[in-house]
Scaffold this active site. Structure first.
Site, PDB file in Angstrom:
ATOM      1  N   GLY A 186     -36.862  79.199-139.718  1.00  0.00           N
ATOM      2  CA  GLY A 186     -36.645  78.927-141.705  1.00  0.00           C
ATOM      3  C   GLY A 186     -37.721  80.862-141.573  1.00  0.00           C
ATOM      4  N   LYS A 197     -44.088  65.042-146.261  1.00  0.00           N
ATOM      5  CA  LYS A 197     -45.043  65.847-146.186  1.00  0.00           C
ATOM      6  C   LYS A 197     -45.904  64.647-145.439  1.00  0.00           C
ATOM      7  CE  LYS A 197     -43.592  69.714-146.263  1.00  0.00           C
ATOM      8  NZ  LYS A 197     -42.548  69.828-144.937  1.00  0.00           N
ATOM      9  N   TYR A 241     -39.694  64.829-151.419  1.00  0.00           N
ATOM     10  CA  TYR A 241     -39.796  65.954-150.827  1.00  0.00           C
ATOM     11  C   TYR A 241     -41.502  66.065-150.087  1.00  0.00           C
ATOM     12  CZ  TYR A 241     -43.037  70.377-149.863  1.00  0.00           C
ATOM     13  OH  TYR A 241     -43.203  71.825-150.180  1.00  0.00           O
ATOM     14  N   ILE A 270     -46.634  78.884-154.370  1.00  0.00           N
ATOM     15  CA  ILE A 270     -47.112  80.359-153.326  1.00  0.00           C
ATOM     16  C   ILE A 270     -46.429  81.150-154.172  1.00  0.00           C
ATOM     17  CG2 ILE A 270     -47.193  81.934-151.815  1.00  0.00           C
ATOM     18  CD1 ILE A 270     -48.755  79.364-150.683  1.00  0.00           C
ATOM     19  N   GLY A 282     -37.347  82.479-145.434  1.00  0.00           N
ATOM     20  CA  GLY A 282     -37.366  81.453-146.505  1.00  0.00           C
ATOM     21  C   GLY A 282     -38.880  82.527-146.662  1.00  0.00           C
ATOM     22  N   ILE A 311     -31.107  79.783-139.773  1.00  0.00           N
ATOM     23  CA  ILE A 311     -29.731  78.640-140.119  1.00  0.00           C
ATOM     24  C   ILE A 311     -29.036  79.500-140.895  1.00  0.00           C
ATOM     25  CG2 ILE A 311     -30.143  77.574-142.217  1.00  0.00           C
ATOM     26  CD1 ILE A 311     -28.365  75.474-140.998  1.00  0.00           C
TER      27      ILE A 311
HETATM   28  C1  AKB Z   1     -42.387  73.045-154.583  1.00  0.00           C
HETATM   29  O1  AKB Z   1     -43.083  73.161-155.800  1.00  0.00           O
HETATM   30  O2  AKB Z   1     -41.707  72.090-153.874  1.00  0.00           O
HETATM   31  C2  AKB Z   1     -43.228  73.654-153.196  1.00  0.00           C
HETATM   32  C3  AKB Z   1     -44.503  72.852-152.934  1.00  0.00           C
HETATM   33  C4  AKB Z   1     -45.653  72.948-153.968  1.00  0.00           C
HETATM   34  O3  AKB Z   1     -44.681  72.680-151.782  1.00  0.00           O
HETATM   35  N1  AKB Z   1     -43.670  75.822-154.260  1.00  0.00           N
END
Ligand code: AKB
Length: 317
Positions: free
Chosen positions: A9, A147, A143, A173, A12, A36
């Site tokens: 990755g 995680k 997501y 970030i 990115g 990819i």
């Molecule tokens: C998102 O906003 O999904 C990411 C994160 C905070 O992991 N930047």
């Protein structure tokens, strides 16, 4: 001891800058970039590059053996906002890629793994101010679920198979080199681009939505420092809380207006508002500071100054 790293990755937002930093530190041939997509020409032309799908175990294994890779940075993931549009795809990409590298380490093909977690592991039942390292975690995004589950698996592979896996819960970030894709914190980058391009920005979060944020240089330093730490310093094998600053869209807009007084902002919250409201406003990262000496350098003012001056140069070119 010399190491050879593979960044999965690498094209990115974080992968691009991590690859650059590792190539500058360890030499370009010691860092294999893979993605990819192969359209990031700066990356493809600055050292070994392999076009690869993070979900393809055999492709990763072949690359690891071909280049004698001992360390893998798994930066491929589907982020919070896109993940809500494609829940099953997000689950498959985020989990399959993690199992691929954890199993390569378990089977002895690689020695060390970096895997990013996120503030998305927290949810609406988590204390939102100064969120502790250990607390209630009931994430509501796909997501965040991947995680949180991923963190459990990292710790499991460390405890049961001795896999040296290290992880950070990144906040939003902020960077100027590569655009982020599909996150809830992305507004904090879009705003600088729009401020310079059009002088106005319509924010998808409400004015008073505080979120933890960090400048890219700090995030890269944290990643490199955690990976360089002695194994006994890395006391948490799920993932470390990591913090720098927290601000709201209206505070960020004010910091931009100090440089561009005519800049205006409006607010049209969308589905990302609910995601942001389920995340912490600020993070307690005392454990990372204690265990491996984490410290940030950039505050909101210095981030705004750097973002505007770097993007101004980019737009002039
Ligand atoms: C998102 O906003 O999904 C990411 C994160 C905070 O992991 N930047």
């Amino acid at each position: 001891m010399s190491t050879t790293s593979l960044i999965i990755g690498a094209s990115g937002q974080i992968g691009t800058e991590l690859t650059k930093k590792l190539r500058a530190t360890y030499g370009e041939n010691s860092v294999i970039a893979s993605d990819i997509r192969d359209d990031n020409t700066a990356l493809v032309n600055s050292g070994p590059f392999k076009r690869m799908d993070a979900m393809d175990y055999n492709a990763i294994k072949d690359c690891v053996t071909q280049y004698n890779v001992d360390t893998v940075y798994l930066m491929a993931a589907m982020l919070s906002a896109t993940g809500e549009k494609y829940p099953e795809k997000a689950w498959h990409l985020n989990m399959t890629s993690l199992f691929n590298v954890l199993n390569l380490a378990k089977e002895g093909f690689i020695k060390k793994i970096f895997w990013p977690s996120s503030i998305a592991v927290f949810g609406p039942t988590t204390p939102r101010e100064q969120t502790p390292q250990y607390t209630i975690m009931e994430p509501t995004t796909v997501y965040g679920i991947t995680k949180q589950v991923g963190e459990r698996w990292c710790e499991y592979y460390f405890n049961n198979y001795g896999v040296d896996v290290r992880s950070i819960r990144y906040p939003g970030i902020i960077s100027w080199k590569t655009l982020p894709g599909g996150g809830t914190t992305d507004y904090a980058i879009d705003i600088y681009h729009k401020a310079l391009e059009t002088g106005t920005y319509d924010c998808f979060l409400k004015d008073n939505t505080a979120l933890p944020m960090m400048f890219m240089d700090d995030a890269i330093n944290a990643t490199v420092n955690l990976m360089d730490a002695k194994p006994e310093q890395v006391k948490i094998r799920s993932s470390y809380n990591l913090a720098a600053i927290s601000f709201t869209p209206s505070q960020l807009a004010k910091s931009i207006q100090q440089h561009l007084p005519n800049f205006t902002i409006s607010y049209t919250p969308d589905f990302r508002q609910q995601i942001a409201e389920s995340w912490p406003k600020s993070i307690n990262d005392a454990q990372a500071r204690l265990d491996w000496g984490w410290k940030h350098s950039f505050d909101m003012q210095s981030i705004t100054k750097e973002m505007l001056s770097q993007l101004q140069k980019k737009y002039q070119d």
